[in-house]
Scaffold this active site. Structure first.
Site, short mmCIF file in Angstrom:
data_model
loop_
_atom_site.label_atom_id
_atom_site.label_comp_id
_atom_site.label_asym_id
_atom_site.label_seq_id
_atom_site.Cartn_x
_atom_site.Cartn_y
_atom_site.Cartn_z
N CYS A 240 0.98 -1.18 0.04
CA CYS A 240 0.11 -0.08 -0.13
C CYS A 240 0.94 1.09 0.07
CB CYS A 240 -0.78 0.09 1.36
SG CYS A 240 -0.15 -0.30 3.04
N ASN B 285 -8.53 4.24 -1.97
CA ASN B 285 -7.84 3.17 -1.73
C ASN B 285 -7.09 2.31 -2.76
OD1 ASN B 285 -7.03 1.30 0.36
ND2 ASN B 285 -9.01 0.59 1.20
N HIS C 298 -1.91 0.71 7.26
CA HIS C 298 -2.30 0.80 5.85
C HIS C 298 -1.78 2.37 5.28
CE1 HIS C 298 -4.15 -0.24 2.23
NE2 HIS C 298 -5.21 0.62 2.35
#
Length: 438
Positions: free
Chosen positions: A70, A383, A362
């Site tokens: 991520c 995202n 994250h």
């Protein structure tokens, strides 16, 4: 002080539950539906609708699939948004595989370096233990991704597309962990038995060749050059042949990572101070990981200002808290387990960090904010979990979720007040490898 439970103690526990007039219906509800479903706030979707007063135009979301990349995805998202704006090509995507490949090579190299620096320490030394714990992992920081881009540049996704092993990294991570741990033991044993510097260097070179081979077999070997081809949103065709990834970055991305600061809200530490985390660096001789630790309102104000300027924001967070994956809602009171059980389960942000209950799990990208009377009422979040979740891959975040579970934003230094710019020039306090921000 707690002591061994007696029958009287157990009878008292049963009697306490028997006196709860909600016990029967709540037992039925929770055992049938589960804790999260039973405590879910159905009104959250009404509060977190997908309308924003400030919004940076972006395109389709990316998908990291079954990987911990991520931090790379989010940085590449901020870059591709700039490319899309400057060259009028909305859904241009950069290769995550390319950065991932070089991260594995660089991370192995710095692991060997750190092993060499700690041969005089025992294996149960806390830093050595952290060093040998999952050395082939995927996770990382903004500064780590920036260090890779600065050294290796970037390339379009089509020039080095995803593979089975980048979409599903667990097998490679397991193999790399075994490889590096075994190499680490070999280097320690060689050093302790009196091997020369040249012998250690030759052993490390052979080990790194093996790492390179493993990465090339699994991800493909990066090309030295590629042909840039794209058709812009006006349907005009563009092509430039034989670009290196470094030249592509320098020519097409007007980005200087030195212009940015990682602004952190970690209330377990003193505010208005600069910290560093050298144990997490991934490129030997590259960019250092540094954090400017400040109150949460600084993160909010600077993030809003950067969005208003038309630029998206990388941010680190604890996405595993108070999040509904399918609806894409991030709300600090999305699941009210305290009311459900009639037990106060709330902790401060500092308590969550110091205990390990809270973590920077994250990284995502802020692409919009809804300002009401100058205050952020909700945030639009890009995202990297594909377009099947949330609103075509975009999540919506409440102000209290930002306050409780956002730990880092990456913003232009010019957006900071002068007194904080001055702090950035100070010598940072070094954080241990086990700090919650690691």
């Amino acid at each position: 002080m707690a002591s061994a439970l007696t029958n009287d103690d157990l009878n008292e526990l049963r009697e306490s539950l028997a006196q709860d007039d909600r016990a029967s219906v709540l037992t039925r509800t929770i055992t049938k539906n589960g804790i999260r479903n039973s405590s879910f706030d159905n009104q959250a979707a009404a509060r977190l609708n997908s309308t924003f007063s400030v919004e940076v135009e972006t395109g389709q979301v990316t998908n990291q699939k079954r990987s911990g990349r991520c931090w790379e995805f989010s940085l590449l998202n901020t870059l591709r948004h700039q490319f899309a704006k400057n060259y009028k090509v909305k859904d241009f995507e950069l290769s995550q595989n390319y950065l991932f490949f070089w991260d594995k090579i660089e991370r192995a190299n710095i692991f060997y370096h750190n092993v060499g620096q700690t041969v005089d320490k025992a294996m149960d030394d806390r830093f050595v233990h952290m060093l040998f714990n999952q050395p082939g992992e995927d996770g990382g920081q903004w500064s780590m991704a920036a260090a890779l881009v600065e050294k290796y540049g970037v390339m379009p996704a089509y020039a080095m597309p995803e593979t089975f092993n980048t979409d599903n990294t667990s097998d490679f991570q397991e193999a790399m962990n075994k490889k590096l741990i075994k190499d680490g033991f070999q280097l320690r044993n060689m050093a302790k038995s009196g091997s020369s510097e040249d012998e250690l260097d030759q052993a490390e070179k052979k080990m790194l060749q093996e790492v390179y081979r493993m990465a090339a077999y699994s991800f493909g070997e990066p090309a030295k050059t590629f042909d840039l081809e794209y058709r812009d949103d006006d349907k005009k065709y563009h092509r430039e042949a034989a670009l290196t990834p470094q030249d592509f970055f320098k020519k097409y991305f007007k980005v200087d990572f030195d212009d940015y600061a990682v602004v952190t809200n970690s209330p377990d530490k003193a505010f208005n101070q600069l910290y560093s985390l050298p144990s997490q660096n991934n490129v030997l001789g590259g960019r250092d990981i540094e954090f400017l630790n400040v109150p949460i309102d600084v993160l909010e104000k600077t993030a809003v200002a950067q969005l208003q300027s038309g630029e998206t924001v990388w941010f680190g967070n604890d996405v595993l808290q108070q999040m509904d994956r399918q609806s894409g809602l991030l709300d600090g009171h999305l699941f009210d387990e305290s009311s459900l059980f009639q037990v106060d389960l709330n902790m401060t942000k500092a308590q969550r960090l110091t205990s390990g209950e809270g973590t920077v799990s994250h990284a995502m990208t802020l692409t919009g904010v809804d300002l009401i009377d100058g205050q952020a009422a909700k945030w639009k979040v890009e995202n990297s979990w594909g377009d099947k979740l949330g609103d075509k891959g975009y999540f919506v975040m409440s102000p209290d979720w930002f306050e409780d579970y956002v730990y880092e934003v990456v913003v232009h230094k010019d957006l900071l007040p002068e007194e904080l710019k001055a702090v950035l020039k100070q010598q940072p306090t070094v954080l241990p490898a086990w700090d919650p921000l690691s």
